[in-house]
Design a protein around this motif. Structure first.
Motif, PDB file in Angstrom:
ATOM      1  N   HIS A 189       2.650 -10.839  -9.361  1.00 24.69           N
ATOM      2  CA  HIS A 189       1.703  -9.921  -9.997  1.00 24.69           C
ATOM      3  C   HIS A 189       1.920  -8.491  -9.499  1.00 24.69           C
ATOM      4  O   HIS A 189       1.954  -7.538 -10.295  1.00 24.69           O
ATOM      5  CB  HIS A 189       0.275 -10.374  -9.703  1.00 24.69           C
ATOM      6  N   ARG A 190       2.096  -8.349  -8.207  1.00 24.76           N
ATOM      7  CA  ARG A 190       2.343  -7.020  -7.648  1.00 24.76           C
ATOM      8  C   ARG A 190       3.654  -6.446  -8.158  1.00 24.76           C
ATOM      9  O   ARG A 190       3.758  -5.238  -8.420  1.00 24.76           O
ATOM     10  CB  ARG A 190       2.351  -7.093  -6.119  1.00 24.76           C
ATOM     11  N   ALA A 191       4.667  -7.298  -8.286  1.00 20.59           N
ATOM     12  CA  ALA A 191       5.970  -6.835  -8.785  1.00 20.59           C
ATOM     13  C   ALA A 191       5.843  -6.306 -10.214  1.00 20.59           C
ATOM     14  O   ALA A 191       6.454  -5.287 -10.576  1.00 20.59           O
ATOM     15  CB  ALA A 191       6.989  -7.969  -8.722  1.00 20.59           C
ATOM     16  N   ARG A 192       5.035  -6.987 -11.034  1.00 24.30           N
ATOM     17  CA  ARG A 192       4.826  -6.508 -12.408  1.00 24.30           C
ATOM     18  C   ARG A 192       4.090  -5.167 -12.412  1.00 24.30           C
ATOM     19  O   ARG A 192       4.437  -4.258 -13.185  1.00 24.30           O
ATOM     20  CB  ARG A 192       4.051  -7.547 -13.213  1.00 24.30           C
ATOM     21  N   LEU A 193       3.107  -5.025 -11.547  1.00 20.60           N
ATOM     22  CA  LEU A 193       2.391  -3.752 -11.454  1.00 20.60           C
ATOM     23  C   LEU A 193       3.318  -2.645 -10.983  1.00 20.60           C
ATOM     24  O   LEU A 193       3.251  -1.507 -11.482  1.00 20.60           O
ATOM     25  CB  LEU A 193       1.207  -3.888 -10.493  1.00 20.60           C
ATOM     26  N   ALA A 194       4.194  -2.966 -10.033  1.00 21.14           N
ATOM     27  CA  ALA A 194       5.141  -1.974  -9.531  1.00 21.14           C
ATOM     28  C   ALA A 194       6.077  -1.513 -10.640  1.00 21.14           C
ATOM     29  O   ALA A 194       6.387  -0.317 -10.752  1.00 21.14           O
ATOM     30  CB  ALA A 194       5.940  -2.553  -8.368  1.00 21.14           C
ATOM     31  N   ALA A 195       6.529  -2.436 -11.480  1.00 16.25           N
ATOM     32  CA  ALA A 195       7.409  -2.072 -12.595  1.00 16.25           C
ATOM     33  C   ALA A 195       6.693  -1.135 -13.570  1.00 16.25           C
ATOM     34  O   ALA A 195       7.274  -0.158 -14.065  1.00 16.25           O
ATOM     35  CB  ALA A 195       7.886  -3.324 -13.308  1.00 16.25           C
ATOM     36  N   GLN A 196       5.418  -1.418 -13.843  1.00 17.33           N
ATOM     37  CA  GLN A 196       4.639  -0.548 -14.729  1.00 17.33           C
ATOM     38  C   GLN A 196       4.469   0.844 -14.114  1.00 17.33           C
ATOM     39  O   GLN A 196       4.577   1.863 -14.810  1.00 17.33           O
ATOM     40  CB  GLN A 196       3.271  -1.167 -14.987  1.00 17.33           C
ATOM     41  N   THR A 197       4.237   0.876 -12.798  1.00 21.31           N
ATOM     42  CA  THR A 197       4.078   2.163 -12.110  1.00 21.31           C
ATOM     43  C   THR A 197       5.369   2.958 -12.172  1.00 21.31           C
ATOM     44  O   THR A 197       5.352   4.176 -12.408  1.00 21.31           O
ATOM     45  CB  THR A 197       3.678   1.932 -10.637  1.00 21.31           C
ATOM     46  N   LEU A 198       6.498   2.290 -11.960  1.00 23.49           N
ATOM     47  CA  LEU A 198       7.781   2.984 -12.014  1.00 23.49           C
ATOM     48  C   LEU A 198       8.018   3.576 -13.390  1.00 23.49           C
ATOM     49  O   LEU A 198       8.480   4.720 -13.518  1.00 23.49           O
ATOM     50  CB  LEU A 198       8.912   2.026 -11.643  1.00 23.49           C
ATOM     51  N   ARG A 199       7.698   2.825 -14.428  1.00 24.86           N
ATOM     52  CA  ARG A 199       7.877   3.361 -15.784  1.00 24.86           C
ATOM     53  C   ARG A 199       7.002   4.584 -16.003  1.00 24.86           C
ATOM     54  O   ARG A 199       7.433   5.572 -16.610  1.00 24.86           O
ATOM     55  CB  ARG A 199       7.558   2.277 -16.816  1.00 24.86           C
ATOM     56  N   GLU A 226       0.831  -1.202   0.000  1.00 24.49           N
ATOM     57  CA  GLU A 226       0.000   0.000   0.000  1.00 24.49           C
ATOM     58  C   GLU A 226       0.868   1.256   0.000  1.00 24.49           C
ATOM     59  O   GLU A 226       0.565   2.235  -0.708  1.00 24.49           O
ATOM     60  CB  GLU A 226      -0.923  -0.001   1.218  1.00 24.49           C
ATOM     61  N   ALA A 227       1.960   1.239   0.777  1.00 28.34           N
ATOM     62  CA  ALA A 227       2.858   2.386   0.811  1.00 28.34           C
ATOM     63  C   ALA A 227       3.545   2.575  -0.535  1.00 28.34           C
ATOM     64  O   ALA A 227       3.712   3.706  -1.017  1.00 28.34           O
ATOM     65  CB  ALA A 227       3.894   2.200   1.919  1.00 28.34           C
ATOM     66  N   LEU A 228       3.953   1.486  -1.173  1.00 25.22           N
ATOM     67  CA  LEU A 228       4.595   1.572  -2.480  1.00 25.22           C
ATOM     68  C   LEU A 228       3.626   2.092  -3.531  1.00 25.22           C
ATOM     69  O   LEU A 228       4.006   2.874  -4.407  1.00 25.22           O
ATOM     70  CB  LEU A 228       5.114   0.186  -2.883  1.00 25.22           C
ATOM     71  N   SER A 229       2.377   1.696  -3.429  1.00 28.40           N
ATOM     72  CA  SER A 229       1.380   2.094  -4.427  1.00 28.40           C
ATOM     73  C   SER A 229       1.142   3.595  -4.437  1.00 28.40           C
ATOM     74  O   SER A 229       0.743   4.156  -5.479  1.00 28.40           O
ATOM     75  CB  SER A 229       0.055   1.364  -4.149  1.00 28.40           C
ATOM     76  N   LYS A 279       5.705   8.666  -3.911  1.00 29.68           N
ATOM     77  CA  LYS A 279       6.179   9.583  -4.946  1.00 29.68           C
ATOM     78  C   LYS A 279       7.463   9.028  -5.554  1.00 29.68           C
ATOM     79  O   LYS A 279       8.107   8.152  -4.976  1.00 29.68           O
ATOM     80  CB  LYS A 279       6.431  10.959  -4.336  1.00 29.68           C
ATOM     81  N   LEU A 280       7.833   9.556  -6.704  1.00 30.69           N
ATOM     82  CA  LEU A 280       9.029   9.046  -7.375  1.00 30.69           C
ATOM     83  C   LEU A 280      10.262   9.167  -6.487  1.00 30.69           C
ATOM     84  O   LEU A 280      11.099   8.263  -6.451  1.00 30.69           O
ATOM     85  CB  LEU A 280       9.252   9.786  -8.694  1.00 30.69           C
ATOM     86  N   SER A 281      10.380  10.289  -5.753  1.00 26.18           N
ATOM     87  CA  SER A 281      11.544  10.496  -4.891  1.00 26.18           C
ATOM     88  C   SER A 281      11.595   9.499  -3.737  1.00 26.18           C
ATOM     89  O   SER A 281      12.659   9.255  -3.164  1.00 26.18           O
ATOM     90  CB  SER A 281      11.536  11.926  -4.337  1.00 26.18           C
ATOM     91  N   GLU A 282      10.437   8.913  -3.399  1.00 24.08           N
ATOM     92  CA  GLU A 282      10.357   7.962  -2.286  1.00 24.08           C
ATOM     93  C   GLU A 282      10.242   6.524  -2.764  1.00 24.08           C
ATOM     94  O   GLU A 282      10.232   5.592  -1.949  1.00 24.08           O
ATOM     95  CB  GLU A 282       9.117   8.295  -1.423  1.00 24.08           C
ATOM     96  N   TRP A 283      10.164   6.364  -4.082  1.00 22.73           N
ATOM     97  CA  TRP A 283       9.786   5.062  -4.615  1.00 22.73           C
ATOM     98  C   TRP A 283      10.827   3.979  -4.337  1.00 22.73           C
ATOM     99  O   TRP A 283      10.473   2.853  -3.972  1.00 22.73           O
ATOM    100  CB  TRP A 283       9.551   5.167  -6.127  1.00 22.73           C
ATOM    101  N   ALA A 284      12.096   4.314  -4.498  1.00 24.72           N
ATOM    102  CA  ALA A 284      13.142   3.302  -4.314  1.00 24.72           C
ATOM    103  C   ALA A 284      13.136   2.752  -2.886  1.00 24.72           C
ATOM    104  O   ALA A 284      13.223   1.535  -2.675  1.00 24.72           O
ATOM    105  CB  ALA A 284      14.510   3.886  -4.650  1.00 24.72           C
ATOM    106  N   ALA A 285      13.006   3.647  -1.900  1.00 25.21           N
ATOM    107  CA  ALA A 285      12.997   3.204  -0.503  1.00 25.21           C
ATOM    108  C   ALA A 285      11.740   2.383  -0.216  1.00 25.21           C
ATOM    109  O   ALA A 285      11.804   1.347   0.478  1.00 25.21           O
ATOM    110  CB  ALA A 285      13.065   4.411   0.430  1.00 25.21           C
ATOM    111  N   ALA A 286      10.599   2.829  -0.758  1.00 21.07           N
ATOM    112  CA  ALA A 286       9.357   2.095  -0.541  1.00 21.07           C
ATOM    113  C   ALA A 286       9.413   0.725  -1.206  1.00 21.07           C
ATOM    114  O   ALA A 286       8.928  -0.275  -0.655  1.00 21.07           O
ATOM    115  CB  ALA A 286       8.176   2.906  -1.083  1.00 21.07           C
ATOM    116  N   HIS A 287      10.023   0.662  -2.382  1.00 16.04           N
ATOM    117  CA  HIS A 287      10.140  -0.619  -3.084  1.00 16.04           C
ATOM    118  C   HIS A 287      11.049  -1.568  -2.314  1.00 16.04           C
ATOM    119  O   HIS A 287      10.786  -2.770  -2.238  1.00 16.04           O
ATOM    120  CB  HIS A 287      10.690  -0.387  -4.499  1.00 16.04           C
ATOM    121  N   HIS A 288      12.115  -1.030  -1.752  1.00 14.58           N
ATOM    122  CA  HIS A 288      13.024  -1.864  -0.958  1.00 14.58           C
ATOM    123  C   HIS A 288      12.288  -2.461   0.235  1.00 14.58           C
ATOM    124  O   HIS A 288      12.436  -3.665   0.533  1.00 14.58           O
ATOM    125  CB  HIS A 288      14.212  -1.027  -0.479  1.00 14.58           C
TER     126      HIS A 288
END
Length: 258
Positions: free
Chosen positions: A240-250, A155-158, A161-170
């Protein structure tokens, strides 16, 4: 270490992401489950404590079991211990004694004797599998908590923001790694119970359910899907979530470049 180095090390430790949440989790697991006391000790507000607990997969409404493996106590079933203490009451001579002592017919005495055998089997089974079932319950609890933590990280990753995305993804990846390990432990505990625990005969199951109260009975066998199958389903959901996360990052990256 000098005082300057010590104070800087302490400051870095406190600034480590997630440290406060882990400390609050440790306090909760040790039995400190009063929200007001936790807010006072951590010097934060109630909202922050609830957020930290959620980040560690803890639901204060339901997760109030203290740490450690729960203990399922040994029992007797209809007066039977399930061990050698029952020998005298299970000897063949007991049928004749029952007939004489209670003025029973042969059929009635045999029925009483058979019910004793069933009770003996039920007590022996319960007391044998109790330690393994206790571990299964504990592993179930660990897995549920780890999956809640993974959901919270998702939920936090979803919404990051872009500046926070790497830490949230980790944090999301770490949470899944912990959840996968918890699911593996859950599966291993359940498989051991299935392999070594065995099952009751139909009549022994009947008397077990009749004679033993709900809160003392072992019912971990009735879990629907096996933990192994459930873990496979969670693995698929993570992918499935990992694929969605990759699409969101793009999409975020494209928006920032535009």
């Amino acid at each position: 270490m000098t005082e300057r180095e010590r104070t800087m090390a302490a400051l870095r430790a406190w600034a480590e992401p997630g440290l406060r949440a882990r400390l609050i989790k440790a306090a909760w697991d040790a039995g400190n489950q009063n929200i007001n006391e936790l807010t006072e000790a951590a010097r934060v507000d109630r909202k922050t404590v609830y957020a930290d607990l959620a980040a560690e997969g803890i639901d204060p409404k339901t997760d109030r079991t203290q740490g450690g493996t729960p203990v399922i106590e040994s029992i007797t079933v209809s007066g039977m211990f399930g061990d050698e203490r029952d020998n005298d009451r299970l000897s063949m001579a007991e049928v004749a004694r029952l007939r004489d002592a209670q003025d029973l017919t042969l059929e009635q005495a045999q029925w009483v004797f058979t019910e004793r055998l069933n009770a003996h089997e039920a007590a022996a089974w319960h007391n044998k599998v109790a330690p393994m079932a206790s571990v299964v319950i504990d592993r179930n609890r660990e897995a549920e908590r780890a999956l809640r933590k993974w959901d919270t990280a998702w939920e936090a990753l979803s919404s990051a923001k872009l500046s926070e995305w790497a830490a949230a993804h980790h944090r999301f990846i770490i949470a899944w790694d912990e959840a996968r390990e918890a699911l593996n432990r859950q599966t291993a505990a359940w498989e051991r119970l299935m392999k070594e625990g065995g099952k009751l005969s139909k009549d022994a199951r009947r008397i077990y359910e009749e004679a033993v109260s709900d809160h003392k009975r072992i019912d971990v066998y009735d879990q629907g899907d096996t933990p192994g199958a459930f873990a496979e389903g969670m693995e698929a959901q993570h992918q499935h979530r990992a694929r969605l996360a990759a699409q969101t990052l793009r999409a975020l990256s494209g928006a920032s470049e535009g």
